[in-house]
Design a protein around this motif. Sequence first.
Motif, PDB file in Angstrom:
ATOM      1  N   ALA A   1      -3.116  12.885   8.957  1.00 11.58           N
ATOM      2  CA  ALA A   1      -2.955  13.410   7.597  1.00 11.58           C
ATOM      3  C   ALA A   1      -1.533  13.876   7.329  1.00 11.58           C
ATOM      4  O   ALA A   1      -1.196  14.225   6.200  1.00 11.58           O
ATOM      5  N   ALA A   2      -0.679  13.880   8.352  1.00 11.18           N
ATOM      6  CA  ALA A   2       0.677  14.404   8.177  1.00 11.18           C
ATOM      7  C   ALA A   2       1.557  13.410   7.430  1.00 11.18           C
ATOM      8  O   ALA A   2       1.397  12.201   7.572  1.00 11.18           O
ATOM      9  N   GLY A   3       2.501  13.953   6.653  1.00 13.27           N
ATOM     10  CA  GLY A   3       3.522  13.130   5.994  1.00 13.27           C
ATOM     11  C   GLY A   3       2.930  11.917   5.303  1.00 13.27           C
ATOM     12  O   GLY A   3       1.920  12.007   4.618  1.00 13.27           O
TER      13      GLY A   3
ATOM     14  N   HIS B   1      -2.912   9.876   3.327  1.00 14.34           N
ATOM     15  CA  HIS B   1      -2.896  10.154   1.889  1.00 14.34           C
ATOM     16  C   HIS B   1      -1.995   9.225   1.107  1.00 14.34           C
ATOM     17  O   HIS B   1      -2.029   9.203  -0.121  1.00 14.34           O
ATOM     18  N   ALA B   2      -1.164   8.446   1.799  1.00 10.77           N
ATOM     19  CA  ALA B   2      -0.308   7.496   1.085  1.00 10.77           C
ATOM     20  C   ALA B   2      -1.073   6.228   0.705  1.00 10.77           C
ATOM     21  O   ALA B   2      -0.616   5.448  -0.122  1.00 10.77           O
TER      22      ALA B   2
ATOM     23  N   HIS C   1      -3.478   3.607  -1.006  1.00 14.22           N
ATOM     24  CA  HIS C   1      -4.006   3.472  -2.363  1.00 14.22           C
ATOM     25  C   HIS C   1      -5.383   2.818  -2.405  1.00 14.22           C
ATOM     26  O   HIS C   1      -5.839   2.419  -3.475  1.00 14.22           O
TER      27      HIS C   1
ATOM     28  N   LYS D   1      -9.277  10.794   4.851  1.00 16.36           N
ATOM     29  CA  LYS D   1      -8.937  11.609   3.678  1.00 16.36           C
ATOM     30  C   LYS D   1     -10.026  12.640   3.413  1.00 16.36           C
ATOM     31  O   LYS D   1      -9.744  13.811   3.163  1.00 16.36           O
TER      32      LYS D   1
END
Lengths: 119, 244
Positions: free
Chosen positions: B200-202, B206-207, B209, B232
Amino acid sequence: MNGRLELWLFVAQRISAAVLAPLVLVHIATMIYVVQGGLSAAEILSRTQGSLWWAGFYGLFVAAAAVHGAIGLRTIIREMAPWTGGSLRLAAGVAAGVAAGVFGLSILVLGFRAVGALT
Amino acid sequence: MDAAPSPEGELTVEIWRGGADGRFRTYRVPRRRNQTVLDAVTYVQRHIDPSLAYRFACRVGVCGSCAMTVNGAPRWTCRTRVERVARRGRVRVAPLRNLPIIRDLAVDMTPFFDKWARAKGHFVPSAAGTQGFAEVAPDSPERRAADAGVECIGCGICYAVCDVVAWNPDYVGPAALNRAWTLVNDVRDGDRAGHLAAAAAGAGCHACHSHQSCAEYCPTGLNPTASIAGLKRMAFVAALKGAP
Ligand code: SF4
Ligand code: SF4
Ligand code: FES
């Protein structure tokens, strides 16, 4: 950079989306109702002014839209701007953050002005 | 390779030659029955130009080293038959996207595996002293989640096809995150929270799509999109619960 930042932006993005979804539906339904009903601007204002309900409704709407739009804009700039691949990466990321922050603040200011005029 | 030439005669193979500033060169290769794209590339290297650089090992879809871009799409060339992809007797073979080209069809996989490490895609043994066999119920939710993603062979096809990797060079990519997801769900692992935090870092999970290009093209039929969605979801809950 920003080990946990992306995670928290994601959380804010999801929560603001969850808030926005029902508000947008109520907003659109109200617009359709108002237009169909043929209400004039004065008639609309007479219903919304002094109404805590509508002030709260659109206040929350503006806040959620500012958060959601700003985070989305930041992502779009970071991914789409041609300079994000080069050595300017860090500066570009900061620039995207600043642009998104300005965008979000503008929505807040303009949005709350409108809410103030409406209620 | 020694099957009789099929009636179609010749195949035109365009192959990327050189580094990032290289170009396609055209070769004529005899057609064979059940010929794979890897067979055609190998023919060029053995019979026309021995300086052609490319990679393969197992030839049966197990090692993951033969991935290239065939007519614009990433594929295992050893498992791609020419007759399925040739258009009017032509095939165009390029190196994988999103990775630095070393030469010709060989790319440098270093960024791919560096990111794998960044997403903490390795098993962490639990504390010393736990010597017995770990018992993992086959139908437990964790085992099922890990099972769904565990057959990855690290070919890099999902990484090559992911647009977010192309847009954001920091993004760790589908394969590394898929692996992290199997470890987050591995009850024998000694640092499951650490895997989640790393993923979940950087520019981690979460990047993504959720385009699902990775799931569409993974030759093993894995669904990294689903694994990333799982990360996520889990990171979201962990963040709200105040995980470090
Ligand atoms: S997830 Fe699929 S496409 Fe990606 S590296 Fe693993 S096997 Fe290859
Ligand atoms: S689903 Fe995520 S990881 Fe897969 S191709 Fe799309 S952006 Fe990349
Ligand atoms: S050569 Fe091993 S997967 Fe193709």
